[in-house]
Design an enzyme around this catalytic site. Sequence first.
Site, short mmCIF file in Angstrom:
data_model
loop_
_atom_site.label_atom_id
_atom_site.label_comp_id
_atom_site.label_asym_id
_atom_site.label_seq_id
_atom_site.Cartn_x
_atom_site.Cartn_y
_atom_site.Cartn_z
N THR A 132 0.82 -1.22 0.00
CA THR A 132 0.00 0.00 0.00
C THR A 132 0.85 1.26 0.00
O THR A 132 0.54 2.24 -0.66
CB THR A 132 -0.92 -0.02 1.24
OG1 THR A 132 -1.86 -1.07 1.07
CG2 THR A 132 -1.64 1.28 1.44
N THR A 153 1.41 -4.31 4.30
CA THR A 153 1.20 -4.65 5.72
C THR A 153 0.56 -6.02 5.92
O THR A 153 0.62 -6.56 7.02
CB THR A 153 0.31 -3.59 6.39
OG1 THR A 153 -0.92 -3.51 5.66
CG2 THR A 153 0.99 -2.24 6.42
N ASP A 154 -0.06 -6.57 4.88
CA ASP A 154 -0.84 -7.80 5.07
C ASP A 154 -0.02 -8.95 5.65
O ASP A 154 -0.55 -9.79 6.38
CB ASP A 154 -1.46 -8.25 3.73
CG ASP A 154 -2.59 -7.34 3.29
OD1 ASP A 154 -3.01 -6.48 4.08
OD2 ASP A 154 -3.05 -7.49 2.14
N SER A 206 1.87 -7.66 -0.69
CA SER A 206 2.70 -8.50 0.17
C SER A 206 2.20 -9.94 0.26
O SER A 206 2.95 -10.83 0.64
CB SER A 206 2.82 -7.88 1.56
OG SER A 206 1.61 -7.95 2.26
N1 ASP Z 1 -3.20 -3.72 2.19
C1 ASP Z 1 -1.88 -4.13 2.02
C2 ASP Z 1 -0.88 -3.12 2.55
O1 ASP Z 1 -1.13 -2.62 3.58
C3 ASP Z 1 -1.53 -4.66 0.70
C4 ASP Z 1 -0.28 -5.49 0.85
O2 ASP Z 1 -0.08 -6.07 1.91
O3 ASP Z 1 0.49 -5.50 -0.08
O4 ASP Z 1 0.13 -2.81 1.99
#
Ligand code: ASP
Length: 323
Positions: free
Chosen positions: A7, A86-87, A54
């Site tokens: 993100t 973050t995932d 991720s």
């Molecule tokens: N929603 C996710 C992020 O916070 C997408 C990911 O993990 O790539 O980055």
Amino acid sequence: MFSLGGTIASTEKPGGGGGGGVAPRLGAKELLEGVPGLDGSVGLEAVAFRRCPSGDLAFEDLIALAAEIKARFEAGAAGVVVVQGTDTIEETSFVLDLLIDAPNPVVVTGAMRNPTLASPDGPANLLAAVQVAASPEARGLGCLVVLNDEVHAARFVSKTHTTSPAAFRSMTAGPVGWLVEGRLRIALRPAPLPAVPVPAGPVAPVALLTMCLGDDGRLIERVGALGYAGVVVEAFGGGHVPARTVAALERLAATVPVVLASRTGAGDMLQATYGFPGSERDLIARGLIPAGFLDGPKARVLLSLLLGNGAGPEQVRTAFAKV
Ligand code: ASP
């Protein structure tokens, strides 16, 4: 600083007008350009290492990243920042924690709000991560996760919210520190975990199964035939499963290591409290290995890396006895 996507690096397609959603497009250099307060006092090398959501990262990416990080430390880097989605931070940070045994800080960060939204948190998180990685006080703490001005140990941290900038929490232990006015305050120093050698070949596939109300054990029955080298079971509460699934779990544990974690998201696995069929005492007596304070995804990371190093059941048991 290594960027992997996520993100924090996600923007709309140039000229696309936003109708198609955002996707990872920015690399390390562009990310650093958007950070007010990075005044050049910290010398940074920017490396665009991957550019993906991720959830697309795999053990192989983290093993390659750990090798790059070790090479930078050998060349004299004081610390490293990893920027990603973050995932999966709760898992990737723990992989790096186990594979890198240098005292230099390795700090993972990301963002909950992408750069096209009002008040994106990426620049502040990246600045804080650089400040922690450059700080001698952060040495010897293993891999750290820094978001929302909090500093978390990789072994404890989880993503606990789909959108909140305060999504990252260490439910069992609390954060190990925080930042104030750019200064790092370390409040807790967890004892180092034993490092795990980098697996020479592909990492062994390990399944993660979550127990649920009325579970009849059919997934447990089948998982043994799917070629997994190990299984982590996220059980109820302190380590409990329905009595009707116990026989299948015992059969499975006779063929591959089966680790018992909790689906609650916090607290240690019990070992000596309950005595009913399907209780933690019963399952441990049938060969399941308690996960200590590790939750299911982190227990799966440790088990995968141990099995990737050719560990047998006793080595797995010994390693889990230390967490
Ligand atoms: N929603 C996710 C992020 O916070 C997408 C990911 O993990 O790539 O980055």
